[in-house]
Write a protein that holds these residues in place. Structure first.
Motif, PDB file in Angstrom:
ATOM      1  N   PRO A 298      14.576 -23.275 -21.938  1.00 63.27           N
ATOM      2  CA  PRO A 298      14.572 -23.386 -20.479  1.00 63.27           C
ATOM      3  C   PRO A 298      15.961 -23.680 -19.911  1.00 63.27           C
ATOM      4  O   PRO A 298      16.811 -24.246 -20.601  1.00 63.27           O
ATOM      5  N   LEU A 299      16.138 -23.309 -18.642  1.00 62.83           N
ATOM      6  CA  LEU A 299      17.419 -23.520 -17.975  1.00 62.83           C
ATOM      7  C   LEU A 299      17.371 -24.681 -16.984  1.00 62.83           C
ATOM      8  O   LEU A 299      18.372 -25.341 -16.744  1.00 62.83           O
ATOM      9  N   HIS A 300      16.211 -24.894 -16.368  1.00 69.73           N
ATOM     10  CA  HIS A 300      16.158 -25.834 -15.252  1.00 69.73           C
ATOM     11  C   HIS A 300      15.701 -27.221 -15.704  1.00 69.73           C
ATOM     12  O   HIS A 300      14.768 -27.339 -16.508  1.00 69.73           O
ATOM     13  N   PRO A 301      16.332 -28.283 -15.187  1.00 61.99           N
ATOM     14  CA  PRO A 301      15.934 -29.645 -15.568  1.00 61.99           C
ATOM     15  C   PRO A 301      14.450 -29.944 -15.305  1.00 61.99           C
ATOM     16  O   PRO A 301      13.837 -30.709 -16.038  1.00 61.99           O
ATOM     17  N   TYR A 302      13.875 -29.333 -14.275  1.00 59.00           N
ATOM     18  CA  TYR A 302      12.455 -29.586 -14.030  1.00 59.00           C
ATOM     19  C   TYR A 302      11.595 -28.952 -15.118  1.00 59.00           C
ATOM     20  O   TYR A 302      10.639 -29.565 -15.599  1.00 59.00           O
ATOM     21  N   THR A 303      11.944 -27.744 -15.519  1.00 60.21           N
ATOM     22  CA  THR A 303      11.192 -27.099 -16.605  1.00 60.21           C
ATOM     23  C   THR A 303      11.280 -27.939 -17.873  1.00 60.21           C
ATOM     24  O   THR A 303      10.299 -28.109 -18.593  1.00 60.21           O
ATOM     25  N   GLU A 304      12.457 -28.487 -18.117  1.00 59.71           N
ATOM     26  CA  GLU A 304      12.622 -29.361 -19.284  1.00 59.71           C
ATOM     27  C   GLU A 304      11.638 -30.526 -19.225  1.00 59.71           C
ATOM     28  O   GLU A 304      10.943 -30.831 -20.203  1.00 59.71           O
ATOM     29  N   ALA A 305      11.549 -31.163 -18.048  1.00 59.38           N
ATOM     30  CA  ALA A 305      10.647 -32.306 -17.896  1.00 59.38           C
ATOM     31  C   ALA A 305       9.193 -31.882 -18.097  1.00 59.38           C
ATOM     32  O   ALA A 305       8.423 -32.537 -18.792  1.00 59.38           O
ATOM     33  N   LEU A 306       8.857 -30.758 -17.478  1.00 61.74           N
ATOM     34  CA  LEU A 306       7.477 -30.267 -17.560  1.00 61.74           C
ATOM     35  C   LEU A 306       7.092 -29.985 -19.013  1.00 61.74           C
ATOM     36  O   LEU A 306       6.034 -30.399 -19.483  1.00 61.74           O
ATOM     37  N   LEU A 307       7.973 -29.317 -19.728  1.00 66.19           N
ATOM     38  CA  LEU A 307       7.670 -28.959 -21.109  1.00 66.19           C
ATOM     39  C   LEU A 307       7.601 -30.195 -22.006  1.00 66.19           C
ATOM     40  O   LEU A 307       6.764 -30.272 -22.906  1.00 66.19           O
ATOM     41  N   SER A 308       8.460 -31.166 -21.730  1.00 70.74           N
ATOM     42  CA  SER A 308       8.460 -32.344 -22.605  1.00 70.74           C
ATOM     43  C   SER A 308       7.200 -33.178 -22.401  1.00 70.74           C
ATOM     44  O   SER A 308       6.873 -34.018 -23.224  1.00 70.74           O
ATOM     45  N   ALA A 309       6.484 -32.937 -21.298  1.00 69.49           N
ATOM     46  CA  ALA A 309       5.263 -33.706 -21.031  1.00 69.49           C
ATOM     47  C   ALA A 309       4.021 -33.050 -21.605  1.00 69.49           C
ATOM     48  O   ALA A 309       2.969 -33.671 -21.668  1.00 69.49           O
ATOM     49  N   VAL A 310       4.132 -31.806 -22.027  1.00 71.49           N
ATOM     50  CA  VAL A 310       2.945 -31.099 -22.501  1.00 71.49           C
ATOM     51  C   VAL A 310       2.513 -31.649 -23.863  1.00 71.49           C
ATOM     52  O   VAL A 310       3.301 -31.638 -24.797  1.00 71.49           O
ATOM     53  N   PRO A 311       1.283 -32.151 -23.964  1.00 72.87           N
ATOM     54  CA  PRO A 311       0.864 -32.662 -25.261  1.00 72.87           C
ATOM     55  C   PRO A 311       0.636 -31.520 -26.243  1.00 72.87           C
ATOM     56  O   PRO A 311       0.174 -30.457 -25.859  1.00 72.87           O
ATOM     57  N   VAL A 312       1.023 -31.723 -27.485  1.00 69.59           N
ATOM     58  CA  VAL A 312       0.812 -30.672 -28.484  1.00 69.59           C
ATOM     59  C   VAL A 312      -0.213 -31.144 -29.506  1.00 69.59           C
ATOM     60  O   VAL A 312      -0.225 -32.310 -29.875  1.00 69.59           O
ATOM     61  N   PRO A 313      -1.083 -30.228 -29.940  1.00 69.03           N
ATOM     62  CA  PRO A 313      -2.140 -30.637 -30.864  1.00 69.03           C
ATOM     63  C   PRO A 313      -1.622 -30.852 -32.278  1.00 69.03           C
ATOM     64  O   PRO A 313      -1.964 -30.125 -33.185  1.00 69.03           O
ATOM     65  N   ASP A 314      -0.785 -31.820 -32.459  1.00 69.02           N
ATOM     66  CA  ASP A 314      -0.229 -32.112 -33.775  1.00 69.02           C
ATOM     67  C   ASP A 314       0.153 -33.594 -33.817  1.00 69.02           C
ATOM     68  O   ASP A 314       1.095 -34.010 -33.148  1.00 69.02           O
ATOM     69  N   PRO A 315      -0.584 -34.387 -34.592  1.00 70.79           N
ATOM     70  CA  PRO A 315      -0.367 -35.842 -34.542  1.00 70.79           C
ATOM     71  C   PRO A 315       0.989 -36.266 -35.095  1.00 70.79           C
ATOM     72  O   PRO A 315       1.448 -37.370 -34.837  1.00 70.79           O
ATOM     73  N   ALA A 316       1.658 -35.391 -35.830  1.00 69.68           N
ATOM     74  CA  ALA A 316       2.959 -35.777 -36.371  1.00 69.68           C
ATOM     75  C   ALA A 316       4.036 -35.749 -35.293  1.00 69.68           C
ATOM     76  O   ALA A 316       5.115 -36.283 -35.466  1.00 69.68           O
ATOM     77  N   MET A 317       3.741 -35.105 -34.184  1.00 73.17           N
ATOM     78  CA  MET A 317       4.751 -34.916 -33.148  1.00 73.17           C
ATOM     79  C   MET A 317       4.441 -35.752 -31.910  1.00 73.17           C
ATOM     80  O   MET A 317       3.769 -35.291 -31.012  1.00 73.17           O
ATOM     81  N   LYS A 318       4.901 -36.962 -31.903  1.00 74.85           N
ATOM     82  CA  LYS A 318       4.784 -37.720 -30.668  1.00 74.85           C
ATOM     83  C   LYS A 318       5.964 -37.327 -29.789  1.00 74.85           C
ATOM     84  O   LYS A 318       7.074 -37.169 -30.274  1.00 74.85           O
ATOM     85  N   HIS A 319       5.696 -37.176 -28.513  1.00 74.35           N
ATOM     86  CA  HIS A 319       6.739 -36.679 -27.643  1.00 74.35           C
ATOM     87  C   HIS A 319       7.833 -37.672 -27.349  1.00 74.35           C
ATOM     88  O   HIS A 319       7.618 -38.871 -27.410  1.00 74.35           O
ATOM     89  N   GLY A 320       8.983 -37.132 -26.985  1.00 71.04           N
ATOM     90  CA  GLY A 320      10.044 -37.954 -26.446  1.00 71.04           C
ATOM     91  C   GLY A 320       9.658 -38.345 -25.027  1.00 71.04           C
ATOM     92  O   GLY A 320       8.729 -37.800 -24.464  1.00 71.04           O
ATOM     93  N   ARG A 321      10.331 -39.295 -24.477  1.00 68.81           N
ATOM     94  CA  ARG A 321      10.048 -39.689 -23.097  1.00 68.81           C
ATOM     95  C   ARG A 321      10.385 -38.524 -22.162  1.00 68.81           C
ATOM     96  O   ARG A 321      11.334 -37.793 -22.377  1.00 68.81           O
ATOM     97  N   VAL A 322       9.583 -38.376 -21.141  1.00 69.45           N
ATOM     98  CA  VAL A 322       9.801 -37.294 -20.209  1.00 69.45           C
ATOM     99  C   VAL A 322      11.078 -37.527 -19.422  1.00 69.45           C
ATOM    100  O   VAL A 322      11.367 -38.628 -18.986  1.00 69.45           O
ATOM    101  N   LYS A 323      11.833 -36.457 -19.257  1.00 67.71           N
ATOM    102  CA  LYS A 323      13.124 -36.590 -18.613  1.00 67.71           C
ATOM    103  C   LYS A 323      13.015 -36.329 -17.120  1.00 67.71           C
ATOM    104  O   LYS A 323      13.358 -35.252 -16.645  1.00 67.71           O
ATOM    105  N   ILE A 324      12.493 -37.288 -16.421  1.00 70.73           N
ATOM    106  CA  ILE A 324      12.364 -37.132 -14.981  1.00 70.73           C
ATOM    107  C   ILE A 324      12.259 -38.511 -14.342  1.00 70.73           C
ATOM    108  O   ILE A 324      11.750 -39.447 -14.945  1.00 70.73           O
ATOM    109  N   LYS A 325      12.795 -38.617 -13.117  1.00 64.09           N
ATOM    110  CA  LYS A 325      12.743 -39.889 -12.412  1.00 64.09           C
ATOM    111  C   LYS A 325      11.671 -39.845 -11.327  1.00 64.09           C
ATOM    112  O   LYS A 325      11.394 -38.796 -10.780  1.00 64.09           O
ATOM    113  N   GLY A 326      11.114 -40.984 -10.999  1.00 63.71           N
ATOM    114  CA  GLY A 326      10.302 -41.164  -9.795  1.00 63.71           C
ATOM    115  C   GLY A 326       9.111 -40.241  -9.654  1.00 63.71           C
ATOM    116  O   GLY A 326       8.655 -39.628 -10.607  1.00 63.71           O
ATOM    117  N   ASP A 327       8.602 -40.171  -8.430  1.00 63.94           N
ATOM    118  CA  ASP A 327       7.404 -39.390  -8.150  1.00 63.94           C
ATOM    119  C   ASP A 327       7.734 -38.173  -7.288  1.00 63.94           C
ATOM    120  O   ASP A 327       8.820 -38.061  -6.735  1.00 63.94           O
TER     121      ASP A 327
END
Ligand SMILES: Nc1ncnc2c1ncn2[C@@H]1O[C@H](COP(=O)(O)OP(=O)(O)O)[C@@H](O)[C@H]1O
Ligand SMILES: Nc1ncnc2c1ncn2[C@@H]1O[C@H](COP(=O)(O)OP(=O)(O)O)[C@@H](O)[C@H]1O
Ligand code: SF4
Ligand code: SF4
Ligand SMILES: [Mg+2]
Ligand SMILES: [Mg+2]
Lengths: 393, 422
Positions: free
Chosen positions: A256-285
């Protein structure tokens, strides 16, 4: 420009505002206020292409889709369908345009009239548009549409009522209804969001095979990134009414190119218990779509923001061939990608609370708590279950 | 250490046209401080399981079999005659009855001081006469199967209709009810599906939590207010928000406030029913992060109910996969994700799109989940299962422990686990 080769739909500067009904005095003295549902969006949809539109609720996906089938009239902009601007169509011309485009809605329970049987529901568009010479011809068209939607044999379903159908079958009826007029373009607005997982895949595969067979282009709208990836050739990511990123599906998802897409993708849960996500890269609401932030709409929440960002509106920049982003620094930022392994953590250390990343040595206690190797060394035994700790990796 | 034990739980609803077999023989356990995910498609009995545990079933719902033991205390069960009555209705009643009686007898013979379920034993004792009578009939070689069934039915009838039995049952229910209401508030708390929309719009959010505290904890108003501030800190809500109204909270903030409320009485177990379903993905990720942090810091056990298997992958250590009122697979989440022993689990994961890795063709499971008032005979998944054989249509599979802490409900669990069947 308006009718490129192979382009079915060319949307130029599409904007849709909803005026807010304010009190008498506010409207006398204050500025007219609007909900900025869709802001200056540009995209094309090619022959037989599925364009995915993804974003959080309220970002303007449905409004955009409704404009494309002219259930809404755009506030500004042009929409060239087969080369002809349909943004301002009225009356008979509008009706004949609507024959060519169809919309599938999210809720198969609400979009079907409970008092109509399947036959009545599916044949209704034929009646409304006066299609079909005879009753037999119409029967035939309905049966075909049901078959396309994989409701086979059609006779078995024709005289059933919605309550006699499962959720998946209802959505198939809704799809049959959109197919019966052989549309040239379909907007599918969250068509699988209400369906259970095991049924959802069948509906998605059905839509893919319809596209394959009849080359009908789709706008596929969903809040679910994984679903959109599965369905689309290209993806448009929406945020606060803007398309902030647009490109080939794999290119948007994997790089991805856009910081928002990065945040959105990092929040998507993946069906794999070995992969806990990193913290989402976004501020505020999410800000309100009434008072839009100046400059880049994403700047209040962006981790990469620089001085220019709240002053100047960025261009929709083609940072890679065919891959656009609405960001001053598109292509210059180091954006995390979903397949980057190092962003994943194994879990949190029970002792120091910091994350344990993949590849680090750590101890896992029988009670399932985790400790960094160094923390385990200091502790010797698990403070919770009092067992001796042993480092694994 | 086991904290919650659910044993062959059966919970049915009475409806006009018969019975909904919503939860039908579910067995699992949850350790102290552990998080379990209960996953399944809509209508498979997840919420009913949670309501049976917290004893919040609607009036037409009843526990008709099995036991629920929390921290050594029996908090839910059907009494023996009721359970027996249900078993006698089944086509395979004889093996089931034997198993049931054996289980009861085993429990009865455990010496009191060693048992972790003394409470439950006290009540079982009252039924021991009945259990032993039934055992005697089962072991009477001179009786035919039909005769055994007749004799048992007579016992059940007497037990369920006798005046003393009724009084005993009612007393038992009341005792359990009282105990449960204590436990419910102080030790188990439940976050209902859609709870974040249940705040009263005319009262401040902080005040609503204060009220809940005052009702269930022995504290002064000032103490309660102080506690609410602490709770807000815990879930990452700004302290100034206590005087806000629900409509001033975003969806994510309301869900945090609900989590704060669920933490109010220092529970040992939180059951959360679809806690992130109504949230957008970024808010969902934050709430899941919050849940993970609370697990780490407070060591609270959790049961997270969801239809989204990937949400469970983010937070849980064990997972239960439910389908049509039964637990098809249960155990360690890594083991189940890496090497499932169940066709339904395999079907479910194969139908799930992901943003990771290559784009894979999804495979739908044909058909749709059954109406639980008329579940299919044999294995409830057989009409949709690609592995189904003749036996699946006839016989209900039993739960097989394919590996340590990994159970699967399937006639071919071992073959599938070992990869002999694909
Ligand atoms: N008919 C309408 N009148 C006023 N505001 C509207 C109307 N329809 C949508 N909106 C607003 O426009 C924005 C975009 O909505 P929508 O297109 O439904 O988003 P999405 O489909 O992405 O959830 C939202 O803020 C919504 O409240
Ligand atoms: N009060 C009730 N009366 C009758 N049937 C019910 C009642 N509540 C739930 N059910 C039925 O029980 C089954 C399980 O429901 P539920 O536990 O809510 O499933 P889930 O939470 O997995 O979606 C469903 O078939 C549902 O229709
Ligand atoms: S323009 Fe600036 S604020 Fe906007 S997304 Fe790019 S870096 Fe962030
Ligand atoms: S028992 Fe038979 S039908 Fe049921 S899951 Fe196993 S193979 Fe499939
Ligand atoms: Mg929408
Ligand atoms: Mg539920």
């Amino acid at each position: 420009m308006e009718s490129e080769e192979g382009v079915v739909y060319n949307v130029v500067n599409l904007t849709k505002l909803f005026p807010i009904k304010s009190g008498f005095f506010a409207s006398l003295f204050g500025k007219e206020k609007n909900v900025h549902a869709v802001n200056d969006v540009n995209f094309t949809i090619g022959e037989g292409e599925i364009l995915g539109m993804v974003g959080e609720s309220g970002c303007g996906k449905t409004t955009c889709g409704r404009c494309l089938v002219r259930l809404e009239t755009p506030t500004e902009g042009h929409m060239y369908f087969g080369g002809k601007d349909i943004a301002g169509l009225k009356g008979r011309e509008l009706k004949s345009f609507r024959r060519d485009v169809q919309m599938v809605f999210q809720d198969p329970y609400e979009s079907l009239n409970p008092r109509f049987n399947v036959y009545t529901t599916v044949s209704e568009p034929l009646v409304v548009h006066g299609v079909g010479e005879s009753a037999e011809e119409r029967d035939d068209m309905v049966a075909k549409a049901l078959e396309y939607a994989e409701l086979k044999p059609p006779e078995e379903f024709m005289y059933r009522f919605p309550h006699e159908l499962s959720g998946g079958q209802r959505q198939r009826v809704a799809i049959a209804r959109t197919l019966v007029l052989r549309p040239r373009f379909i907007v599918a607005d969250e068509p699988v969001s209400m369906l259970d997982v095991s049924i959802r895949a069948g509906i998605m595969n059905l839509m893919l095979s319809l596209r394959e067979r009849y080359k009908i282009p789709f706008l596929f709208i969903s809040h679910d990134v994984s679903v959109t990836r599965y369905m689309s050739h290209r993806i448009a990511v929406m945020y606060l009414g803007y398309i902030v990123e647009l490109g080939d599906t794999e290119s948007v998802i994997k790089d991805p190119l856009h910081p928002y897409t990065e945040a959105l993708l990092s929040a998507v849960p993946v069906p794999d218990p070995a992969m806990k996500h990193g913290r989402v890269k976004i501020k505020g609401d999410l800000p309100s779509p009434i008072d839009m932030p100046p400059g880049c709409v994403f700047h209040p929440r962006c981790l990469y923001r620089k001085d220019i960002c709240d002053k100047e509106t960025p261009q929709f920049k083609e940072a890679r061939p065919g891959h656009y982003a609405l960001c001053h620094f598109a292509g210059e930022l180091t954006i995390q990608r979903p397949d980057d392994e190092e962003i994943f953590e194994v879990g949190g250390c029970e002792y120091c609370k910091a994350t344990i990343k993949k590849g680090m040595s750590y101890a896992k206690c029988d009670c399932n708590k985790l400790y960094h190797e160094s923390c385990a060394g200091q502790l010797d035994e698990c403070p919770i279950c009092k067992k001796k700790l042993q480092v694994e990796e | 250490m086991v904290m919650l034990e659910v044993n062959n739980l059966k919970t049915y609803f009475r409806i006009l046209k018969g019975t909904v077999y919503a939860v039908d023989g579910v067995t699992f356990h949850l350790d102290r401080g552990e998080t379990m995910g209960l996953v399944g498609e809509s209508g498979c009995g997840k919420t009913t399981t949670a309501f049976a545990i917290t004893r919040l079933l609607p009036s037409n719902g009843e526990i008709v079999g099995g036991e629920i033991v929390f921290d050594g205390t029996l908090i839910g069960r059907a009494d023996f005659p009721t359970e027996l009555a249900e078993v006698l209705k089944e086509p395979l009643w004889l093996p089931e009855t034997r198993a049931l009686v054996e289980r009861k007898l085993k429990k009865l013979s455990v010496p009191e001081d060693e048992s972790s379920t003394i409470e439950s034993m006290r009540h079982l004792e009252q039924e021991s006469a009945c259990v032993e009578d039934v055992s005697a009939i089962l072991n009477d070689a001179s009786l035919s199967e039909e005769e055994i069934k007749g004799e048992l039915a007579a016992i059940v009838h007497d037990e369920l209709s006798s005046f003393f039995a009724k009084r005993r049952r009612r007393r038992f229910d009341r005792e359990v009810e009282e105990k449960m209401s204590d436990i419910r508030w102080s030790q188990i708390s439940m976050i209902f599906q859609g709870a974040m929309n249940a705040f009263n719009p005319v009262y401040k959010v902080g005040d609503q939590i204060v009220e809940a505290l005052l009702e269930h904890e022995d504290m002064t108003k000032d103490e309660a207010k102080e506690r609410v501030l602490e709770l807000f800190d815990m879930v990452g809500l700004d302290r100034t928000r206590v005087s806000g109204y629900p409509h001033e909270f975003s969806g994510g903030m309301r869900q945090r406030a609900i989590i704060a409320m669920s933490l109010a009485c220092n529970p040992q177990l939180i059951i959360a029913d679809e806690p992130t379903t109504a949230l957008d993905v970024i808010m969902q990720d934050r709430i899941l992060g919050e849940i993970r942090r609370l697990q780490r810091e407070l060591h609270i056990a959790m049961m997270i109910i969801t239809h989204d298997i990937s949400v469970v992958a983010e937070v849980a250590e064990t997972i239960g996969i439910m389908y049509a009122g039964k637990l098809f697979e249960f155990g360690d989440i890594v083991s189940i994700f890496e090497q499932s022993a169940n066709p339904y689990t395999i079907g479910l994961t194969g139908a799930f799109p992901s943003i990771k890795g290559e784009r894979k063709k999804l495979i739908a499971i044909p058909g749709s989940p059954p109406d639980l008032s008329e579940p299919p005979h044999g294995c409830r998944f057989h009409p949709r299962c690609k592995f189904a054989q003749e036996i699946c249509r006839r016989e209900e599979p039993a739960s097989v422990e394919v590996a340590e802490n990994h159970w699967s409900l399937c006639h071919f669990a071992r073959e599938i686990y070992s990869g002999k069947l694909t």
